[in-house]
Design a protein around this motif. Structure first.
Motif, short mmCIF file in Angstrom:
data_model
loop_
_atom_site.label_atom_id
_atom_site.label_comp_id
_atom_site.label_asym_id
_atom_site.label_seq_id
_atom_site.Cartn_x
_atom_site.Cartn_y
_atom_site.Cartn_z
N LEU A 186 0.84 -1.19 0.00
CA LEU A 186 0.00 0.00 0.00
C LEU A 186 0.88 1.24 0.00
O LEU A 186 1.87 1.32 0.74
N GLU A 187 0.56 2.21 -0.84
CA GLU A 187 1.44 3.35 -1.05
C GLU A 187 1.77 4.12 0.23
O GLU A 187 2.95 4.42 0.48
N PRO A 188 0.79 4.49 1.08
CA PRO A 188 1.16 5.21 2.29
C PRO A 188 1.99 4.38 3.27
O PRO A 188 2.83 4.92 3.99
N GLU A 189 1.78 3.05 3.27
CA GLU A 189 2.62 2.21 4.12
C GLU A 189 4.05 2.21 3.63
O GLU A 189 5.00 2.28 4.42
N ALA A 190 4.23 2.13 2.30
CA ALA A 190 5.57 2.18 1.74
C ALA A 190 6.25 3.50 2.10
O ALA A 190 7.42 3.53 2.51
N ALA A 191 5.51 4.59 1.97
CA ALA A 191 6.07 5.91 2.28
C ALA A 191 6.42 6.01 3.76
O ALA A 191 7.46 6.58 4.13
#
Length: 580
Positions: A186-191
């Motif tokens: 998930l993009e926010p988790e990666a960030a």
């Protein structure tokens, strides 16, 4: 970094594909030096960037495809020579997966001229191009690398539902990535993971506060990409992992929404037919307008007086003056009741006062600020003091200024290379997949069941007879409640008996609900996620099979498994997201 935290990946390399609505790219790092993340430099004209436009040029027989700046340039050449009719050209199409309710396996994707093909084909070709380009770049640096040496990570917005994630996985597998070698992040988790490890990667504890904050610290992660705003709240745990405190939420408030407002202005100013003809006749110039606006979008300042200028191609002015029956474009503006006081024309350029130009951003920024403000009203968010902004659109100074001014009591952090936070964090996730220790369920999940009918509990209109037994149809058997904290690998099961003899397959509907306690699968807010199918072997076993079906939660994707209760044999599971 690797001296402090070891990679848990079994592969030699972790490679992340960051598939965006406006721009896409990739990044990778080696297992033994995983903190050193490498990216590609894409070239479009005189512009060098770490990402390429998410554009696909595809021949109608699917034999030839191009991606990114190359696709833009080739399509421009084809249109100028009137040879484009044998091709599809797709851009900014990822948002069709945003409305998860409408995602089906055969959902259609529309190209720039309004022609449609199956979206799965479009997504597959894009991922295939990025995967192949990435692999070739890796082989240039590490000569003997094989595809089996690579763990692939594919990014998706957190506000997407399970159907959209499954759709992306299917497209990636069709693009040539093996199922076992593919992880969705998930993009926010990666960030968030990127922000946690950045101070170690840079050997600089001052570069970002998140990696050195004490356990128990919460922060809001605001991921602003090309298509969506993904906003969630994470908390640092005692073991330095991250816990999702609030499920991701947001909306279509990425950079594209600003571009849409600007293009609406241009269409109203020039005329709808003029802009349509301009796209057909001068695609290269049309794309140049888009690129120029993207540049202005990232450089416009919050409080600066003066004007913003944009050079407008001669071909567009010519079409517009001809359509309006005037010789000078100034006359077009003077005749326009809505915009004649807002925009000026001189020496081939349109000119706006900066104050007016900033208005193109207002609706989008207001939506982001309003949503963040609403989240701070949640009990679990009231004590959050840190806002972290990541994603390409977070680099826009107008957005940063609005968040800092509206939440002046909070610490607002914009990390280094915020636009690459997702891609680099996705690589980190491949090396440390246990970095997120607990997630919050975005929906209530359950099975569609047909239990024995109870007159004191079930409405009589739900009463049905199956092989002499009175059953209640469409009962929502809840296994996970919305907002429930779940750890990776959290398994929930239900036992089903085949009710109808002669069936070749046991089918079970998996449903989700926005409510915490739905009773039936047709209650308001309930919708089908898909059908779990368990093939049954032949013979008399078909009438007596008892199958335990399980949903596995707490990871970036929902997983499934099934086993025969009597024989203990694991069964093949097919999940069909096409059915409604």
């Amino acid at each position: 970094m690797d001296s402090k935290v070891s990679s848990k990946c079994s592969k030699f390399i972790v490679a992340a594909i960051n598939f965006g609505n406006t721009y896409s790219g990739y990044a990778f790092s080696l297992k033994h030096h995983w903190g050193k993340v490498l990216t590609n430099a894409w070239q479009g004209g005189s512009l060098l960037s770490h990402k390429a436009p998410t554009c696909l040029l595809l021949k109608k027989d699917f034999s030839i495809s191009s991606f990114g700046y190359d696709a833009e340039d080739k399509y421009s050449d084809l249109t100028s020579e009137n040879k484009h009719k044998d091709y599809y050209f797709f851009q900014r199409f990822k948002m069709i997966l945003h409305e998860d309710v409408s995602v089906k396996r055969h959902i259609q994707c529309q190209d720039i001229n309004g022609e449609t093909i199956e979206a799965g084909i479009v997504f597959m070709h894009c991922i295939k191009y990025l995967k192949n380009h990435l692999y070739e770049q890796i082989k240039k640096s590490f000569l003997n690398t094989k595809d089996d040496d690579i763990q692939y990570v594919l990014t998706v917005p957190a506000i997407w539902g399970d159907k959209a994630k499954m759709f992306m996985r299917e497209a990636a597998i069709k693009a040539g990535i093996k199922q076992a070698d593919l992880v969705i992040v998930l993009e926010p988790e990666a960030a968030s993971i990127y922000c946690q490890y950045l101070h170690i990667a840079k050997n600089d504890s001052a570069s970002l506060a998140l990696g050195v904050v004490k356990p128990g610290t919460k922060y809001m992660l605001v991921d602003l990409g090309g298509s969506t705003a993904d906003i969630t709240v994470h908390q640092k745990c005692e073991d330095n992992t991250l816990e999702e405190i609030l499920p991701a939420s947001g909306g279509p408030w990425g950079g594209k929404s600003v571009v849409d407002v600007f293009m609406k202005f241009m269409t109203e100013l020039m005329g709808e037919k003029v802009m349509k003809d301009f796209k057909k006749e001068s695609m290269e110039d049309y794309l140049e307008i888009m690129r120029t606006f993207e540049s202005r979008k990232s450089t416009i300042k919050p409080d600066e007086d003066g004007d913003t200028h944009m050079t407008i191609p001669r071909a567009l002015f010519k079409l517009c003056t001809k359509s309006n029956g005037v010789k000078d474009f100034k006359d077009v503006i003077d005749k326009h009741e809505k915009y004649r006081n807002d925009v000026k024309y001189a020496a081939g350029r349109l000119k706006w006062e900066n104050k007016y130009f900033r208005g193109f951003f207002k609706k989008t920024i207001d939506s982001i600020v309003k949503h963040i403000d609403e989240l701070f009203e949640e009990d679990v968010v009231r004590d959050v003091d840190i806002i972290v902004m990541v994603g390409g659109f977070s680099e826009c100074m107008l957005v940063q200024d609005a968040i800092k001014k509206n939440f002046d009591q909070k610490i607002v952090i914009v990390p280094e290379d915020a636009g690459l936070a997702v891609a680099r964090g996705a690589v980190y996730f491949g090396h440390v997949p246990d970095a997120i220790s607990r997630r919050s369920a975005p929906y209530t999940y359950g099975f569609q069941t047909w239990p024995e009918f109870k007159a004191d509990r079930h409405p009589k209109e739900k009463k049905v007879e199956i092989q002499g037994s009175m059953r209640c149809r469409d009962v929502f058997f809840k296994v996970i409640t919305k907002g429930e904290k779940i750890m990776p690998g959290h398994l929930k099961s239900q036992v089903f008996q085949v009710l109808n003899s002669g069936k070749q397959c046991l089918e079970c509907g998996v449903f989700i609900s926005d409510s915490t306690n739905p009773n039936f699968v047709d209650d308001p807010g309930c919708r089908m996620l898909g059908i779990l199918q368990v093939p049954l072997s032949g013979g008399g076993e078909q009438t007596t099979s008892v199958i335990e079906e399980s949903l596995i939660f707490g990871e970036t994707e929902l997983r499934f498994q099934a086993r025969d209760v009597y024989t203990k044999v694991n069964r093949e599971v097919i999940f069909d997201l096409h059915k409604d």
